[in-house]
Motif scaffolding. Structure first.
Motif, PDB file in Angstrom:
ATOM      1  N   GLU A   1      50.113  55.305  64.254  1.00 46.34           N
ATOM      2  CA  GLU A   1      50.865  54.062  64.121  1.00 46.34           C
ATOM      3  C   GLU A   1      50.869  53.314  65.448  1.00 46.34           C
ATOM      4  OE1 GLU A   1      53.732  51.133  64.120  1.00 46.34           O
ATOM      5  OE2 GLU A   1      54.189  52.981  65.230  1.00 46.34           O
ATOM      6  N   ALA A   2      50.635  52.008  65.400  1.00 41.12           N
ATOM      7  CA  ALA A   2      50.382  51.229  66.617  1.00 41.12           C
ATOM      8  C   ALA A   2      51.541  51.259  67.606  1.00 41.12           C
ATOM      9  CB  ALA A   2      50.042  49.788  66.251  1.00 41.12           C
ATOM     10  N   LYS A   3      52.768  51.085  67.123  1.00 44.38           N
ATOM     11  CA  LYS A   3      53.904  51.048  68.048  1.00 44.38           C
ATOM     12  C   LYS A   3      54.153  52.417  68.670  1.00 44.38           C
ATOM     13  CE  LYS A   3      56.194  47.148  65.796  1.00 44.38           C
ATOM     14  NZ  LYS A   3      57.382  46.701  65.007  1.00 44.38           N
ATOM     15  N   ALA A   4      54.037  53.456  67.877  1.00 45.12           N
ATOM     16  CA  ALA A   4      54.218  54.811  68.413  1.00 45.12           C
ATOM     17  C   ALA A   4      53.141  55.130  69.437  1.00 45.12           C
ATOM     18  CB  ALA A   4      54.194  55.832  67.277  1.00 45.12           C
ATOM     19  N   ARG A   5      51.920  54.724  69.148  1.00 42.28           N
ATOM     20  CA  ARG A   5      50.821  54.958  70.089  1.00 42.28           C
ATOM     21  C   ARG A   5      51.031  54.178  71.377  1.00 42.28           C
ATOM     22  NH1 ARG A   5      44.602  54.781  68.178  1.00 42.28           N
ATOM     23  NH2 ARG A   5      45.407  56.590  67.063  1.00 42.28           N
ATOM     24  N   ALA A   6      51.503  52.938  71.262  1.00 39.66           N
ATOM     25  CA  ALA A   6      51.750  52.123  72.456  1.00 39.66           C
ATOM     26  C   ALA A   6      52.835  52.745  73.328  1.00 39.66           C
ATOM     27  CB  ALA A   6      52.154  50.708  72.044  1.00 39.66           C
ATOM     28  N   ASP A   7      53.838  53.353  72.699  1.00 36.14           N
ATOM     29  CA  ASP A   7      54.904  54.013  73.456  1.00 36.14           C
ATOM     30  C   ASP A   7      54.340  55.188  74.250  1.00 36.14           C
ATOM     31  OD1 ASP A   7      57.478  54.484  74.364  1.00 36.14           O
ATOM     32  OD2 ASP A   7      58.057  55.654  72.602  1.00 36.14           O
ATOM     33  N   VAL A   8      53.507  55.987  73.600  1.00 30.40           N
ATOM     34  CA  VAL A   8      52.847  57.097  74.297  1.00 30.40           C
ATOM     35  C   VAL A   8      51.990  56.568  75.438  1.00 30.40           C
ATOM     36  CG1 VAL A   8      51.137  58.941  74.052  1.00 30.40           C
ATOM     37  CG2 VAL A   8      52.867  58.615  72.285  1.00 30.40           C
ATOM     38  N   ASP A   9      51.217  55.540  75.141  1.00 34.82           N
ATOM     39  CA  ASP A   9      50.314  54.962  76.140  1.00 34.82           C
ATOM     40  C   ASP A   9      51.090  54.406  77.327  1.00 34.82           C
ATOM     41  OD1 ASP A   9      47.689  54.568  76.890  1.00 34.82           O
ATOM     42  OD2 ASP A   9      47.540  52.597  75.973  1.00 34.82           O
ATOM     43  N   ARG A  10      52.224  53.761  77.037  1.00 35.57           N
ATOM     44  CA  ARG A  10      53.061  53.203  78.110  1.00 35.57           C
ATOM     45  C   ARG A  10      53.473  54.267  79.122  1.00 35.57           C
ATOM     46  NH1 ARG A  10      58.233  50.762  77.157  1.00 35.57           N
ATOM     47  NH2 ARG A  10      58.360  51.922  75.193  1.00 35.57           N
ATOM     48  N   TRP A  11      53.873  55.444  78.621  1.00 34.23           N
ATOM     49  CA  TRP A  11      54.313  56.500  79.518  1.00 34.23           C
ATOM     50  C   TRP A  11      53.153  57.176  80.241  1.00 34.23           C
ATOM     51  CZ3 TRP A  11      58.886  57.047  81.530  1.00 34.23           C
ATOM     52  CH2 TRP A  11      59.966  56.412  80.895  1.00 34.23           C
ATOM     53  N   MET A  12      51.993  57.188  79.610  1.00 31.20           N
ATOM     54  CA  MET A  12      50.814  57.695  80.313  1.00 31.20           C
ATOM     55  C   MET A  12      50.449  56.768  81.466  1.00 31.20           C
ATOM     56  SD  MET A  12      48.470  59.113  77.137  1.00 31.20           S
ATOM     57  CE  MET A  12      47.273  59.958  78.187  1.00 31.20           C
TER      58      MET A  12
END
Length: 205
Positions: free
Chosen positions: A85-96
């Motif tokens: 899911e795009a928003k969940a992935r973006a959240d993970v990506d943000r913290w990376m």
């Protein structure tokens, strides 16, 4: 079989190894970088012109940059480590990104000064500045984890792999740190994961 170049004393190599172990990916790792050399050879520079570790080769596909490697390996599998899911992935990506552009660079001078530099050559001011900057980032992470098991919620993701490696380094540095209960609870939870053992058992060097 997946090939990995890089020594396990590298925090960036640790990310890739941990990710592979989480996903059950078989790999062959070659020590490279630091005292192992290799990274300045023409053969290695053909793989990564920057001369850094890690590098992977997956069925002829060559990739460098540790966080990109972690994303790639997780994306190849249908796994919660890299959400669809795009928003969940973006959240993970943000913290990376937070790890790679903020937390780890902040502690870099302290790590180099305290671990890789002889005592008589250390720059105390640079180490203290690095410690103070790192404390700012650790405070952000501690506050964020107040009501979360993992960085993005109740599910372990690639963000926890890369941040977990950074936290392992931060908590292992021989310096004074502010007590961060949530961060320390989080680190204990990471240490309990079988796939983390290859990283958290390593000394910070």
């Amino acid at each position: 079989m997946l090939k990995i170049w890089g020594r396990t004393s590298s925090v960036n190599v640790q990310k890739v190894v941990w990710c592979c172990d989480e996903l059950g990916i078989a790999y062959a790792r070659t020590d490279a970088g630091g005292t192992f050399g290799i990274v300045n050879t023409p053969e290695y520079r053909a793989l990564n012109p920057n001369g850094l570790v890690p590098v992977i080769e997956d069925d002829g596909f060559v990739l460098y940059e540790s966080n990109a490697i972690v994303r790639y390996l997780a994306a190849k599998q249908d796994t919660p480590l890299w959400p669809r899911e795009a928003k969940a992935r973006a959240d993970v990506d943000r913290w990376m990104e937070w790890q790679s552009t903020g937390f780890t660079p902040a502690m870099g001078p302290a790590f180099l000064g305290l671990v890789r530099t002889p005592p008589e050559k250390r720059d105390a001011a640079a180490i203290e500045s690095s410690r103070a900057k790192s404390e700012t980032f650790s405070a952000v992470l501690d506050a964020h984890l107040a009501n979360r098991t993992f960085v993005t919620g109740d599910t372990f993701t690639t963000a926890d792999i890369v941040i977990g490696c950074a936290v392992h380094r931060w908590l292992g540095l021989p310096l004074e740190r502010t007590v961060r209960p949530n961060l320390e609870r989080y680190y204990r939870a990471l240490c309990a994961r079988p796939a983390a053992k290859g990283v958290v058992s390593l000394p910070v060097n």
